[in-house]
Design a protein around this motif. Structure first.
Motif, short mmCIF file in Angstrom:
data_model
loop_
_atom_site.label_atom_id
_atom_site.label_comp_id
_atom_site.label_asym_id
_atom_site.label_seq_id
_atom_site.Cartn_x
_atom_site.Cartn_y
_atom_site.Cartn_z
N GLU A 52 -16.40 65.70 -20.95
CA GLU A 52 -15.65 66.96 -20.96
C GLU A 52 -15.39 67.50 -19.55
N HIS A 98 -21.73 74.67 -21.22
CA HIS A 98 -21.24 74.35 -22.57
C HIS A 98 -22.41 73.93 -23.44
N HIS A 124 -17.75 72.73 -32.95
CA HIS A 124 -18.16 72.02 -31.73
C HIS A 124 -19.15 72.85 -30.91
ZN ZN Z 1 -19.11 69.41 -26.28
#
Ligand code: ZN
Length: 211
Positions: free
Chosen positions: A81, A99, A175
């Motif tokens: 990512e 994240h 997510h």
């Molecule tokens: Zn992720």
């Protein structure tokens, strides 16, 4: 915004990740964490690809450029990512992007997805967010649909981050959470504040069966 030395930033991020892992916010290889080491040209320190976040150490990091590619002769593969981290760091002028993949964030992101986001108010811990001075202040976390292509994901996120007031983070449906800060310390505080709030929302929500 602050720039950090690579080793010091990696060690600080490792300590934070270990704490988050113990709380179940980045189990297995989920989640990723970054910090700006240089402003001009843009350089971002981020976790390598596929790392178990329970075992991450100060050598498990890579420096990337503004497009998320390894920079300055670095070798290896950055986190999947990385492009999104770099894009969000630039757009939000953040020193650190974090994240997490907690169960509450995952459930809330899926439940409120069709409304485009989730509004939260009435909790004292809201004051952990930059610029929030009272529990009466309302915040809105945008939710975007998930994608495996980070450029597609950023195209979905970019206009949602350009609104005023600027959001403190966003959710990707099914997510997890992205947030950021002017420093590693502020980004950590934002993760802890938002994860607390999402847990409150999750416990008060009557979830429908997953379809
Ligand atoms: Zn992720």
């Amino acid at each position: 915004m602050e720039a950090r030395d690579r080793r010091g930033a990696a060690q600080q991020l490792c300590r934070i990740i270990t704490g988050f892992y113990r709380r179940g916010w980045c189990l297995a290889t989920s989640g990723n964490f970054s910090a700006r080491t240089q402003n001009d040209p843009f350089r971002l320190l981020i976790t390598r690809s596929g790392l178990d976040k329970g075992l991450v150490g100060p050598d498990d990091w890579i420096v990337v450029d503004g497009d998320g590619r390894p920079a300055d002769g670095e070798t290896g593969k950055p986190s999947a990512e990385t492009f999104l981290h770099a894009a969000v760091a630039k757009q939000m002028e953040a020193a650190s992007v974090m994240h997490t993949h907690s169960i509450p964030a995952t459930l809330v992101s899926e439940h409120f997805r069709t409304g485009g986001g989730v509004t939260i108010r009435g909790y004292e811990i809201l004051k952990g967010l930059r610029g929030v001075t009272t529990h009466e202040q309302e915040i809105f976390l945008p939710i975007v649909d998930n994608a495996q292509d980070m450029q597609v994901l950023y195209e979905r996120v970019q206009p949602r981050l350009a609104t005023r007031p600027r959001p403190h983070g966003f959710l990707i449906a099914g997510h997890g959470l992205y947030t950021w800060g002017d420093s590693i310390e502020e980004a950590k505080r934002h993760v802890e504040t938002l994860e607390f709030l999402l847990d409150c929302v999750a416990r008060r929500t009557r979830f429908a069966p997953f379809e």
